[in-house]
Design a protein around this motif. Structure first.
Motif, PDB file in Angstrom:
ATOM      1  N   SER A  51       8.588  -3.900  -4.240  1.00 41.08           N
ATOM      2  CA  SER A  51       9.463  -5.041  -3.969  1.00 41.08           C
ATOM      3  C   SER A  51       8.981  -5.871  -2.791  1.00 41.08           C
ATOM      4  CB  SER A  51      10.900  -4.580  -3.755  1.00 41.08           C
ATOM      5  OG  SER A  51      10.997  -3.693  -2.675  1.00 41.08           O
ATOM      6  N   CYS A  52       8.025  -5.357  -1.994  1.00 37.30           N
ATOM      7  CA  CYS A  52       7.499  -6.176  -0.892  1.00 37.30           C
ATOM      8  C   CYS A  52       6.456  -7.157  -1.392  1.00 37.30           C
ATOM      9  CB  CYS A  52       6.903  -5.304   0.204  1.00 37.30           C
ATOM     10  SG  CYS A  52       5.315  -4.573  -0.217  1.00 37.30           S
ATOM     11  N   LEU A  53       6.034  -7.040  -2.653  1.00 33.62           N
ATOM     12  CA  LEU A  53       5.006  -7.938  -3.179  1.00 33.62           C
ATOM     13  C   LEU A  53       5.589  -9.014  -4.093  1.00 33.62           C
ATOM     14  CD1 LEU A  53       2.008  -5.560  -3.978  1.00 33.62           C
ATOM     15  CD2 LEU A  53       2.418  -6.944  -1.947  1.00 33.62           C
TER      16      LEU A  53
ATOM     17  N   VAL B  68       0.801  -1.218   0.000  1.00 34.46           N
ATOM     18  CA  VAL B  68       0.000   0.000   0.000  1.00 34.46           C
ATOM     19  C   VAL B  68       0.839   1.275   0.000  1.00 34.46           C
ATOM     20  CG1 VAL B  68      -1.814   1.290   1.202  1.00 34.46           C
ATOM     21  CG2 VAL B  68      -1.882  -1.191   1.166  1.00 34.46           C
ATOM     22  N   CYS B  69       1.932   1.301   0.760  1.00 35.64           N
ATOM     23  CA  CYS B  69       2.609   2.590   0.983  1.00 35.64           C
ATOM     24  C   CYS B  69       3.522   3.002  -0.159  1.00 35.64           C
ATOM     25  CB  CYS B  69       3.371   2.565   2.299  1.00 35.64           C
ATOM     26  SG  CYS B  69       4.894   1.597   2.256  1.00 35.64           S
ATOM     27  N   GLY B  70       4.056   2.065  -0.910  1.00 40.08           N
ATOM     28  CA  GLY B  70       4.915   2.423  -2.041  1.00 40.08           C
ATOM     29  C   GLY B  70       6.354   2.734  -1.674  1.00 40.08           C
ATOM     30  N   ALA B  71       6.722   2.673  -0.384  1.00 41.89           N
ATOM     31  CA  ALA B  71       8.090   3.018   0.015  1.00 41.89           C
ATOM     32  C   ALA B  71       9.111   2.066  -0.604  1.00 41.89           C
ATOM     33  CB  ALA B  71       8.215   2.988   1.540  1.00 41.89           C
ATOM     34  N   CYS B  72       8.683   0.847  -0.936  1.00 39.02           N
ATOM     35  CA  CYS B  72       9.614  -0.179  -1.409  1.00 39.02           C
ATOM     36  C   CYS B  72       9.701  -0.231  -2.934  1.00 39.02           C
ATOM     37  CB  CYS B  72       9.147  -1.537  -0.897  1.00 39.02           C
ATOM     38  SG  CYS B  72       7.556  -1.989  -1.623  1.00 39.02           S
ATOM     39  N   THR B  73       9.170   0.808  -3.593  1.00 33.19           N
ATOM     40  CA  THR B  73       9.121   0.778  -5.059  1.00 33.19           C
ATOM     41  C   THR B  73      10.517   0.772  -5.677  1.00 33.19           C
ATOM     42  OG1 THR B  73       7.059   2.008  -4.920  1.00 33.19           O
ATOM     43  CG2 THR B  73       8.126   1.923  -7.087  1.00 33.19           C
TER      44      THR B  73
END
Ligand code: FES
Ligand code: FES
Lengths: 787, 175
Positions: B65-67, B50-55
């Motif tokens: 990248s968390c998905l 949801v947050c997008g921090a790991c894009t």
């Protein structure tokens, strides 16, 4: 060039940005140590239950699992946490201290309370093992509703107390009964302001490592209060303070809950590192964050206002309940803020307030941006709007008639504030804030044409304006050390810690201004107890005020030392010298000059002696402890639109006119205001922590707890007024929370204006489209049956 | 460990460097990048997409990248924020510079995710409107900035780029 020399007050880009932008900044979860092991927690699935046996035998057999710990394994280390803020010195006050424990024993009191922990070779393995630990719980009725919590037959969160009352604080001034008796109009309402989460994008985390060669413990912690955490942990672990090195590196957003101490994890991870002799890491995940990181906001106010025929306030009476959650380690900071901030920028001759804090089986409440001020602002602003409606005044007029006037300052409100000083407003001038807000939002034009035109098309546009004050920059103190290096660069070292407020830049500007160096030549070091070990932390919008003034005082001293040594070496008097462009030069003959770095080297001689009464180096350490806080103020205005079908709300325009005294960096202040408004908007319309009757949080993920996105937050136009504070040399006041405080009150007023329904009163926050729809239906039904 | 979990060999490229690694099939790509490769510029805020921090960029596309599991990147080309300015001493990428100029970050935790989301977007649409920028970043959460200065940074970057391009063609930049 000379007009360029002032660096304070300029829109200076930030020193810390390159490291953050390129991914090189260190956050706690980036810490990687050789041989590091990982912790995961077993947390209570019940809001309230008696704790039975814990069976970890299966988990202990699992690969990579190094140990499982429960309360019984902690021995004497198991202690309830300290009370951070004692109760205020108010007569008639009652306070029951019940602080959180590292791991639950006998009973769990909120969902997510830690019950056991697993240490394993990786986080994955630790979480596998958590699934294999079996805990016997005997569920008890959960205390969830604030009003029901105080019923005589309510279950008790703490069995040894007679009730769920955590505290009672009466504060009053003037004679409210008399005010009420002579009033032209008395209005009473109930206001309900519910919980939300701060939801910093970085979750919490702790890494700890014991170095047996040095006998020292290093801890990386996502805390807003590095020095107090270091001091407390040293005491708990039986170490001396110099043996504990606490680093609060870059922190991915704080907003208050990261100043809470001591979180159970914060107490346990360092202890484990000592027990195990290897580095230990725990990083909170998002779902833990929803249960285990502190929250804020739940209050219910029954308030009454008495006014004369002109709408002038004669008195306000308020009885309110404050949800403190399962424990109350932060004392009464939040409800005291509510109690005090209710007075707002207004003259309120009689005030009769009683606060009751209530234990519930929910996550602990500690300050979150605004820290209770929202509630006070919501109550007084809504009451004034009701008065305006009854007396047919516009929102400007009812406020103007009640504002404290510039000649009234300093204003002693006589009640006790969260710093335990009587609440005194240092300075302020409120009318210009309203005037500027009116102009910027285009009030008159909106009412004349924009709104009627939209209505003609069936569109529901509304406008609102509110005012507020904010106590900022409270004590006790901060310190700073400023030093000129032989390279000519300047170092500023302080203890406050930073979570994105731009301290690396604002504090650099303050030193640069005194020492005539570029802001980029100043290195700010903060959040490392080995570098500076006195200080309190970043909270209550105090960083720029308290640490800033310490830096200022130290830089002024370094400047004096620099001029003194330069005068000696250049054989002139000090007043013949000026500091310009990183050097000291003779005003009448600029070719005679010495660079700051050279002077720093001269001040640290390799031969000879330092003159008696002086110190080596161009360095000074100073502390600043404000006697009391500085009161910032502001006005917010907005234009919004309600979709008549879906009751979704779009904010079209948002104006903030803000007075935080002297502005050190308008770029950063604007950013603080934008961010605060975004959180305020989230708090009004998107975010709500929904607990069911069993104390289960129903929306503990970012999928269900909606943070506002770039499509929800409007452009915010910021206007500034500058009423300097007489309480500090820099004349500044805090700016960190202003954006978030009055949003709820404003939102409610603008919605009422848009919907324009007789009998529609918005007395609760947060809202959402369905709640709004219900309120409208109710108002319509009441109107039809009445008519 | 008594029973090591089975691992798989993967080969992939990150920021122009080729790696061969053995990974456990359940290891998240975000954990793999951060803790196995030491590329800690990619942040983790929710681990539920949801947050997008790991894009990051996977073959040029912005992904979370968390998905993904690390095993899924076999044969792929990845870019992380560290790839935007490979040399610490070199000037930052112009988009990073625009973020600094416009104060597009406060705590900076969400920032790498925003940059990674914006890179492919701006490649496709180098002259976006404010509305397009707001839509492009609407899947990234920032709790500090209220987004306004992020939007300003992107629009500023686009303006400066257009001006520089105009100059490059020998024309005066439009006043
Ligand atoms: S961490 Fe991947 S989207 Fe939040
Ligand atoms: S800058 Fe802090 S979350 Fe975006």
């Amino acid at each position: 060039m000379s007009e360029d020399r002032r660096v304070l007050g300029r829109r200076t880009p930030r020193n810390e940005d390159p490291r953050l932008l390129t991914g090189r900044a260190l956050f706690v979860d980036d810490v990687q140590r050789p041989g590091m092991v990982h912790v995961a927690f077993v947390r209570s699935p019940h809001a309230h239950a008696r704790l039975g046996a814990i069976d970890a035998s299966a988990a202990l057999q699992m690969p990579g699992v190094l140990g499982v710990y429960t309360a019984d394994d902690l021995g004497d280390y198991w202690q309830p946490g300290p009370l951070l803020v004692p109760p205020p010195p108010v007569s008639g006050m009652e306070f029951h201290e019940r602080t959180q424990v590292p791991l639950a024993r006998d009973k769990v009191r909120h969902v997510g309370e830690p019950v056991a922990l697993v240490v394993a070779e990786s986080r994955y393995l630790a979480e596998d093992a958590v699934e294999q630990i079996f805990v016997d719980y005997e569920p008890l009725p959960a205390v969830v509703d604030l009003v029901a919590a105080l019923e005589p037959d309510a279950a008790r969160v703490h069995d040894d107390l007679d009730s769920n009352l955590a505290a009672f604080v009466p504060q009053s001034r003037g004679d409210y009964a008399a005010a009420r008796a002579e009033a032209h109009l008395v209005l009473a309402r109930t206001f309900d302001y519910d919980r939300g989460a701060s939801a910093a994008i970085e979750n919490r985390g702790v890494v700890a490592e014991w170095d047996p060669r040095e006998d020292r413990l290093t801890i990386w912690d996502t805390t807003q209060a590095p020095i107090p955490v270091r001091n407390g942990l040293a005491a708990m672990l039986g170490l001396s303070e110099h043996q504990v090195h606490l680093i609060a590196p870059f922190i991915g957003g704080g907003f208050g809950p990261k100043i809470m101490m001591f979180y159970p994890e914060e107490v346990l991870i360092p202890w484990l590192a000592l027990q195990l002799g290897v580095p230990v890491k725990w990083i909170e995940d998002r779902s833990e964050n929803f249960y285990a990181t502190t929250q804020e906001r739940g209050q219910i106010h029954e308030a009454e206002i008495a006014v004369d025929t002109e709408g002038r306030i004669l008195g306000v009476r308020d009885r309110f309940l404050h949800d403190t959650g399962a424990y109350d380690p932060y004392g009464l900071t939040v409800p005291l803020n509510s109690q005090c901030t209710l007075l707002g920028p207004y003259r309120i001759p009689a005030y009769d307030s009683e606060m009751r804090a209530v234990f519930t089986n929910k996550t602990i409440v500690t300050p979150y941006r605004g820290a209770g001020r929202q509630h006070g602002v919501f109550v007084i602003e809504r009451l004034l709007d009701l008065v305006a409606r009854e007396l047919d005044l516009d929102p400007f007029e009812v406020r103007r008639r009640n504002f404290l006037q510039p000649e009234d300052f300093p204003v002693d409100q006589t009640i006790i504030y969260q710093d335990f000083q009587p609440l005194v407003y240092d300075s302020g001038n409120y009318e210009p804030l309203l005037d500027q807000a009116r102009q910027r939002i285009g009030w008159d034009q909106f009412l004349e044409s924009e709104q009627p035109n939209a209505r003609a098309e069936g569109r529901l546009l509304g406008i609102g304006v509110v005012a507020y004050v904010e106590g900022t920059g409270i004590g006790p103190f901060e310190g700073a050390r400023v030093q000129i290096q032989t390279s000519g660069r300047v170092t500023v070292v302080t203890g406050v810690g930073t979570q994105g407020q731009g301290h690396y830049t604002v504090l650099a500007q303050i030193a640069a201004e005194q020492l005539a160096v570029p802001v980029t030549s100043v290195d700010v070091i903060t959040g490392d107890t080995d570098q500076f070990h006195w200080g309190t932390g970043t909270f209550a919008s105090r960083g720029a005020v308290v640490a800033g003034n310490a830096v200022h005082a130290a830089a002024v001293e370094v400047r004096a030392k620099t001029l003194a040594i330069a005068a000696r070496l250049l054989e002139v008097t000090e007043d013949e010298l000026e500091l310009v462009d990183s050097e000291v030069r003779v005003v009448s003959d600029p070719t005679r000059s010495m660079a700051l770095g050279t002077l720093a080297a001269e001040a640290n001689p390799m031969r000879g002696a330092v003159t008696p009464g002086t110190e080596p180096g161009l360095e000074a350490t100073r502390y600043f402890g404000p006697h009391r806080g500085a009161t910032a103020s502001g006005a917010h205005a907005m234009v919004l639109e309600v979709d008549p079908e879906t009751y979704d709300v779009t904010i079209h325009r948002y104006v903030v006119v803000h007075d935080c005294g002297r502005i050190l960096n308008p770029l950063i202040v604007d950013g603080q205001v934008h961010g605060g408004v975004a959180q305020g908007i989230g708090n009004c319309f998107y975010e709500e922590l929904v607990y069911d009757e069993n104390g289960q949080l129903m929306n503990a993920s970012l999928m269900d707890f909606l943070l506002p996105t770039s499509l929800d937050v409007p452009r915010v136009e910021v206007g500034h007024e500058e009423t300097v504070s007489p309480l500090n040399e820099l004349g500044t006041k805090g700016a960190g929370e202003a954006g978030a405080i009055p949003t709820g009150a404003l939102f409610a007023q603008a919605l009422e204006n848009a919907l324009d329904l007789p009998g529609l009163e918005i007395l609760q926050i947060p809202l959402n489209p369905s709640k709004l729809w219900h309120l409208v239906q109710r108002a319509r039904a009441a109107h039809t049956s009445a008519g | 460990m008594n029973e090591p979990n089975p691992t798989r060999e993967i080969e992939f490229e990150v920021n122009g460097t080729t790696f061969r690694r053995a990974v456990e099939p359940r290891r998240l790509l975000s954990d793999f990048l951060r803790h196995d490769l030491g590329l800690t510029g990619t942040h983790v805020g929710c681990e539920h997409g949801v947050c997008g921090a790991c894009t990051i960029l996977l073959d040029g596309q912005a992904i979370r990248s968390c998905l993904l599991f690390a095993v899924q990147i076999d044969g792929a080309h990845l870019t992380t924020v560290e790839g935007m300015t490979p040399e610490p001493a070199a000037p930052m990428h112009p988009l990073q510079q625009a973020f600094q100029r416009h104060h597009g970050l406060q705590c900076g935790f969400c920032t790498p995710g925003f940059l990674m989301t914006l890179l492919p977007f701006l490649e496709e649409n180098p002259d976006p409107t404010e509305d397009e920028v707001r839509h492009a970043i609407s899947g990234n959460l920032c709790r500090c900035t209220g987004y306004q200065h992020i939007v300003d940074a992107v629009l500023g970057w686009a303006r400066e780029r257009a001006a520089a391009a105009a100059e490059g063609e020998g024309r005066e930049p439009t006043p």
